[in-house]
Design an enzyme around this catalytic site. Structure first.
Site, mmCIF file in Angstrom:
data_model
loop_
_atom_site.group_PDB
_atom_site.id
_atom_site.type_symbol
_atom_site.label_atom_id
_atom_site.label_comp_id
_atom_site.label_asym_id
_atom_site.label_seq_id
_atom_site.Cartn_x
_atom_site.Cartn_y
_atom_site.Cartn_z
ATOM 1 N N ALA A 128 -10.972 -43.677 9.082
ATOM 2 C CA ALA A 128 -11.491 -43.491 7.777
ATOM 3 C C ALA A 128 -12.749 -44.262 7.802
ATOM 4 C CB ALA A 128 -10.722 -43.927 6.425
ATOM 5 N N ALA A 179 -15.683 -45.244 4.842
ATOM 6 C CA ALA A 179 -16.213 -45.452 3.454
ATOM 7 C C ALA A 179 -17.235 -46.137 3.238
ATOM 8 C CB ALA A 179 -14.834 -45.905 2.377
ATOM 9 N N ALA A 216 -16.189 -50.215 3.683
ATOM 10 C CA ALA A 216 -15.324 -50.488 4.845
ATOM 11 C C ALA A 216 -15.170 -49.244 5.884
ATOM 12 C CB ALA A 216 -14.180 -51.533 4.478
ATOM 13 N N LYS A 226 -9.386 -52.892 9.271
ATOM 14 C CA LYS A 226 -10.386 -52.499 8.191
ATOM 15 C C LYS A 226 -11.436 -53.491 8.153
ATOM 16 C CE LYS A 226 -10.505 -51.911 3.093
ATOM 17 N NZ LYS A 226 -9.654 -51.955 2.107
ATOM 18 N N ASP A 269 -3.754 -47.976 -7.964
ATOM 19 C CA ASP A 269 -4.455 -46.467 -7.586
ATOM 20 C C ASP A 269 -3.362 -45.617 -6.672
ATOM 21 O OD1 ASP A 269 -6.346 -44.364 -7.443
ATOM 22 O OD2 ASP A 269 -7.643 -45.434 -5.786
#
Length: 562
Positions: free
Chosen positions: A129, A131, A134, A150, A282
């Site tokens: 991923a 973003a 990070a 990360k 979340d």
């Protein structure tokens, strides 16, 4: 404020105008601050068609990582924005390019003090991923364990700090000229965002959250929390156990599996709320993985909420009041847990809550749409200028996400049947006299203390009455306004008398003296004009000086440079 900040403000103003928010920047005096004429920008056709909430999301998205994170943080705070804005901002996604592997290696070396080859046997060059803050890569440790790393983007902290300075400048400028800024000032919102974003930038906080969740859920076999590799982690690098799993897809699960997964989600949620007091802030489907045996794994602990024991008890009482359609109790509980910005109309608040409960609880609780109910209650609190603590707002967001997953998995699940034992246990603990930390013992202790202090306090009041020292202070907005009006009338009358004195004095002093214009003394006319001008200037300053002061950029700049 340096040239770079001014250029950034100019960019923000142009993008705002293109998305239909030019009036806000005009009222804020942005172009006066920039020292130039207003630049004309055509509002895009898309902005003309879209809602304000969608235009606001597009505006933040175009401004880059800091503003995207601001929107994502605001989407967790239903106490700050109306439901339409919260829903729209919840869809904000980071659209960034991946960092080259060389930059990832350099960031790891800077954070951990060693080359990547000395720390990991392998690092996957393709990110899992990417973003705005990070990037995540799979890797293998020297011991052969699969992990995920990360890694914070290089320079992102400095860029965010620079944008925060610009945001603070804009917030102060807005406060100086815009009166209807709501129960939260722009500067207050920026301060909240500052705290949230710096907590997220410090991966040590997230590592601490993960360890707390791991400890809380260690005896719950249906839930998996990744372990943190402390030796391979720092403020900008976080290394965690790799968990094999897949996103939950109800279409691929049998009915029995869907029911079991839904029960596990609900069980984990209630355990976090009523037992641990620490909940995932979340829990959207991307942060919940399904493992073998219908076990669940939680990911991404950058946003968590914490509830104290009194907050847990208040939550149970609020849920019971809603279930019983007791609008008076709901109003009083929300009023008590919130921080009213001013004296609220409790009767109107209660009537509006009664209307909402009647709308959302027509039949059975099993048919209630909790998402809409929670949003309406929070919107109502904002309407009556009641600041709900951020923990409850975050809980509202988490509850909405959880309910969405449950409805997709197993709509027939009886949530009350699962929740009732937890509520009973919490309330039983509160009134159990054998528990020293129970609410009953605390209540009795408070009553005992009050009973001991009451005679002394009453004696003091009686002595003050007897000696004439007793006084009562009453404050009311109407009396304050009346006092201000009386003072204004007195000042105006005084200025009027002064002006009359100046006029009469001018005639007496200058009437017999030349030069003359016909039979009219010129100096007398000049004296009258000066007296009138002085009176008008002083009166204008007294009446409107505060408002004009709001438009002075120098006042804003002095405040900025403190």
């Amino acid at each position: 404020m340096n040239l770079q900040d001014l250029n950034r403000i100019r960019q923000i103003a142009l993008i705002a105008a293109r998305h239909g928010f030019g009036e806000v920047t005009d009222r804020a005096g942005v172009w006066r601050l920039l020292g130039g004429r207003k630049e004309k920008v055509e509002v895009s056709e898309e902005a003309r068609r879209e809602s304000t909430a969608r235009r606001f999301r597009l505006f933040l998205s175009e401004l880059g990582p800091t503003f995207i994170k601001l929107g994502q943080v605001l989407s967790t705070r239903a106490d700050l924005l109306p439901a339409e804005f919260v829903d729209e901002l919840a869809t904000l996604q980071d659209d960034v390019e991946a960092i080259p592997l060389e930059a990832i290696h350099a960031q790891i070396r800077e954070a951990l003090g060693k080359d990547v080859q000395e720390l990991f046997a392998q690092v996957d060059p393709e990110p899992l991923a990417a973003a705005s803050i990070a990037q995540v890569h799979r890797a293998v440790t020297l011991d052969g364990e699969e992990v995920v790393i990360k890694v914070q983007r290089p320079g992102i902290a400095q860029r965010i700090d620079a944008d925060l300075g610009v945001l603070r400048s804009l917030a102060r400028l807005l406060e100086a000229v815009v009166e209807e800024t709501g129960i939260y000032t722009p500067s207050g919102i920026v301060d909240e965002f500052d705290r949230a974003i710096h907590e997220e930038l410090d991966f040590i906080n997230e590592a601490t959250n993960i360890r707390a969740f791991l400890e809380n859920h260690k005896d719950r076999p249906y839930l998996k929390i990744p372990r943190v590799h402390a030796a391979l982690s720092s403020r900008t690098v976080l290394t965690m156990e790799f968990i094999r799993g897949e996103k939950i897809n109800p279409a691929t699960l049998a009915e029995a599996d869907r029911k079991q997964v839904a029960q596990h989600i609900l069980e984990a949620s209630f355990r976090q709320l009523f037992d641990d007091g620490l909940f995932h802030g979340d829990p959207h489907p991307g942060n919940v993985l399904l493992m073998e045996g219908n076990r669940l794994a939680l990911l991404d602990f950058g946003v968590v909420g914490r509830l104290t024991r009194p907050m847990q008890e208040t939550l149970v009482m609020l849920c019971l009041a809603v279930a019983l359609k007791d609008s008076d109790s709901v109003a009083r509980i929300l009023y008590r847990v919130g921080v009213p910005d001013s004296r609220a109309n409790l009767m109107g608040f209660r009537n509006d809550i009664e209307s909402i409960l009647g709308q959302h609880l027509p039949t059975t609780l099993g048919q209630v749409d909790a998402r809409t109910l929670l949003r309406d209650l929070l919107d109502l609190a904002v309407k009556y200028r009641i600041r709900i603590p951020k923990e409850y707002a975050l809980l509202s967001r988490a509850s909405i996400s959880t309910e969405g997953m449950l409805r997709g998995l197993y709509p027939e699940l009886n949530i009350l049947e699962v929740a009732l034992p937890y509520a009973k246990e919490l309330m039983a603990g509160r009134y159990d006299p054998t528990q020293l930390q129970g609410g009953l013992m605390r209540t009795l202790l408070r009553f005992q203390s009050m009973a001991q202090d009451l005679p002394t306090q009453l004696s003091q009041i009686l002595m003050d009455l007897e000696t004439g020292k007793f006084s009562v202070t009453v404050r009311a907005e109407q009396f304050d306004k009346l006092n201000e009006n009386l003072r204004s009338v007195a000042v105006i009358a005084f200025l009027g008398l002064c002006a009359c004195g100046f006029i009469v004095g001018a005639f007496i002093a200058f009437a017999p003296r030349p030069p003359m214009y016909g039979n009219v003394p010129v100096l007398g006319i000049v004296g009258i004009a000066l007296a009138a001008a002085l009176f008008g200037a002083v009166l204008t300053w007294y009446l409107f000086g505060g408002r004009f002061g709001k438009l002075r950029v120098t006042r804003f700049l002095k405040k900025r440079n403190r």
